[in-house]
Write a protein that holds these residues in place. Structure first.
Motif, PDB file in Angstrom:
ATOM      1  N   ILE A 251      -1.709  -7.471  -4.490  1.00  0.00           N
ATOM      2  CA  ILE A 251      -1.301  -8.388  -3.413  1.00  0.00           C
ATOM      3  C   ILE A 251       0.201  -8.304  -3.182  1.00  0.00           C
ATOM      4  O   ILE A 251       0.669  -8.201  -2.043  1.00  0.00           O
ATOM      5  N   ARG A 252       0.970  -8.338  -4.259  1.00  0.00           N
ATOM      6  CA  ARG A 252       2.435  -8.289  -4.122  1.00  0.00           C
ATOM      7  C   ARG A 252       2.876  -6.995  -3.442  1.00  0.00           C
ATOM      8  O   ARG A 252       3.704  -7.013  -2.517  1.00  0.00           O
ATOM      9  N   ASN A 253       2.334  -5.887  -3.889  1.00  0.00           N
ATOM     10  CA  ASN A 253       2.737  -4.605  -3.313  1.00  0.00           C
ATOM     11  C   ASN A 253       2.234  -4.430  -1.886  1.00  0.00           C
ATOM     12  O   ASN A 253       2.923  -3.862  -1.044  1.00  0.00           O
ATOM     13  N   ASN A 254       1.053  -4.955  -1.612  1.00  0.00           N
ATOM     14  CA  ASN A 254       0.500  -4.849  -0.264  1.00  0.00           C
ATOM     15  C   ASN A 254       1.340  -5.632   0.724  1.00  0.00           C
ATOM     16  O   ASN A 254       1.699  -5.128   1.798  1.00  0.00           O
TER      17      ASN A 254
ATOM     18  N   ALA B 208       0.898   2.328  -9.857  1.00  0.00           N
ATOM     19  CA  ALA B 208       0.162   1.341 -10.660  1.00  0.00           C
ATOM     20  C   ALA B 208      -1.294   1.754 -10.832  1.00  0.00           C
ATOM     21  O   ALA B 208      -1.904   1.500 -11.882  1.00  0.00           O
ATOM     22  N   PHE B 209      -1.857   2.384  -9.810  1.00  0.00           N
ATOM     23  CA  PHE B 209      -3.242   2.848  -9.895  1.00  0.00           C
ATOM     24  C   PHE B 209      -3.389   4.107 -10.754  1.00  0.00           C
ATOM     25  O   PHE B 209      -4.463   4.375 -11.301  1.00  0.00           O
TER      26      PHE B 209
ATOM     27  N   HIS C 122      -6.456   0.424   0.253  1.00  0.00           N
ATOM     28  CA  HIS C 122      -6.307   1.719   0.913  1.00  0.00           C
ATOM     29  C   HIS C 122      -4.967   1.875   1.627  1.00  0.00           C
ATOM     30  O   HIS C 122      -4.689   2.950   2.172  1.00  0.00           O
ATOM     31  N   PHE C 123      -4.140   0.842   1.622  1.00  0.00           N
ATOM     32  CA  PHE C 123      -2.834   0.961   2.274  1.00  0.00           C
ATOM     33  C   PHE C 123      -1.971   2.030   1.611  1.00  0.00           C
ATOM     34  O   PHE C 123      -1.052   2.578   2.226  1.00  0.00           O
ATOM     35  N   CYS C 124      -2.260   2.357   0.334  1.00  0.00           N
ATOM     36  CA  CYS C 124      -1.492   3.373  -0.387  1.00  0.00           C
ATOM     37  C   CYS C 124      -2.328   4.615  -0.679  1.00  0.00           C
ATOM     38  O   CYS C 124      -2.007   5.385  -1.597  1.00  0.00           O
TER      39      CYS C 124
END
Length: 230
Positions: free
Chosen positions: A46-49, A60-61, A84-86
């Motif tokens: 959530i923070r990164n999104n 992170a993934f 999927h944003f990254c």
């Protein structure tokens, strides 16, 4: 075909993926589904999104992908459309091919004769109209309500449950997008099933999760090759 799933983003979404994927694989005659799930962290996502930190989230993934690779997986999938944003950044780092949940949607809508969809999901999914990956399908959102709908979706995903008020907010948003010309409402957020399952909103609803699950089950059954979808 050994499928690796990054779950925990959130937990309720992972449970639905697990339930529907095992059922879909069984329906296709898969005697033993090879599936390994690695647990991710929803608050970090959530923070990164929200900050559009794509590289950070991909990194992170990456340990989860490496864990799935070590477990013998042939491919991986993310149990969250918001994650999927990254996808591009993760694909550049991943030792395993990624089966996107977004890529097959445009073709599916065309096959179903759907020309315009109404989107519900994370802020980024709604704002970018599914990351700009719809080439043959028009997409609409309630642009003035992206913030409140996105926050409501985030609250549902974190809690793993939907209140009656949250459910009605989503159902009403769908009604208004249908009135604005959408042929169907697309649940472009995995946890939206918590609000829509068991409901009869009076309009067509397509759960993007089911399209992704069908593709993963086809892979497990050998109906499609990995080279065709990843």
């Amino acid at each position: 075909m050994h499928i690796g799933l990054i779950g925990g983003i959130g937990v309720a979404a992972t449970i639905v993926y697990y339930q529907r994927l095992t059922a879909a694989a069984a329906a296709r005659g898969v005697a033993r589904l090879e599936l390994t799930i690695a647990h991710g962290e929803i608050q970090e996502l959530i923070r990164n999104n929200l900050a559009d930190r794509r590289e950070e989230q991909a990194r992170a993934f990456l340990p989860l992908v490496q864990r799935l690779n070590d477990a013998g997986c042939d491919c991986i999938a993310l149990s969250s459309l918001g994650a999927h944003f990254c996808l591009d950044e993760l694909a550049a780092l991943s030792p395993l091919p990624i089966v996107s949940a977004v890529a097959p949607l445009d073709a599916y809508f065309v096959e179903q004769g759907i020309k315009r969809i109404g989107l519900l999901g994370t802020r980024v999914v709604m704002r970018t109209r599914l990351y700009g990956q719809l080439a043959r399908t028009d997409a609409i959102t309630l642009d003035d309500e992206i913030e409140i709908l996105g926050q409501t979706y985030q609250d549902v995903a974190v809690a793993g449950t939907s209140s009656s008020g949250q459910r009605e907010r989503f159902l009403d948003a769908g009604r208004r997008m249908i009135a604005a010309g959408a042929d169907a409402i697309v649940l472009a957020g995995t946890d939206l099933n918590l609000a829509f399952d068991g409901q009869d909103p009076g309009y067509r609803v397509i759960d993007a999760l089911d399209v992704h699950v069908a593709l993963l089950a086809d892979l497990a059954a050998g109906r499609v090759s990995l080279g065709d979808v990843a």
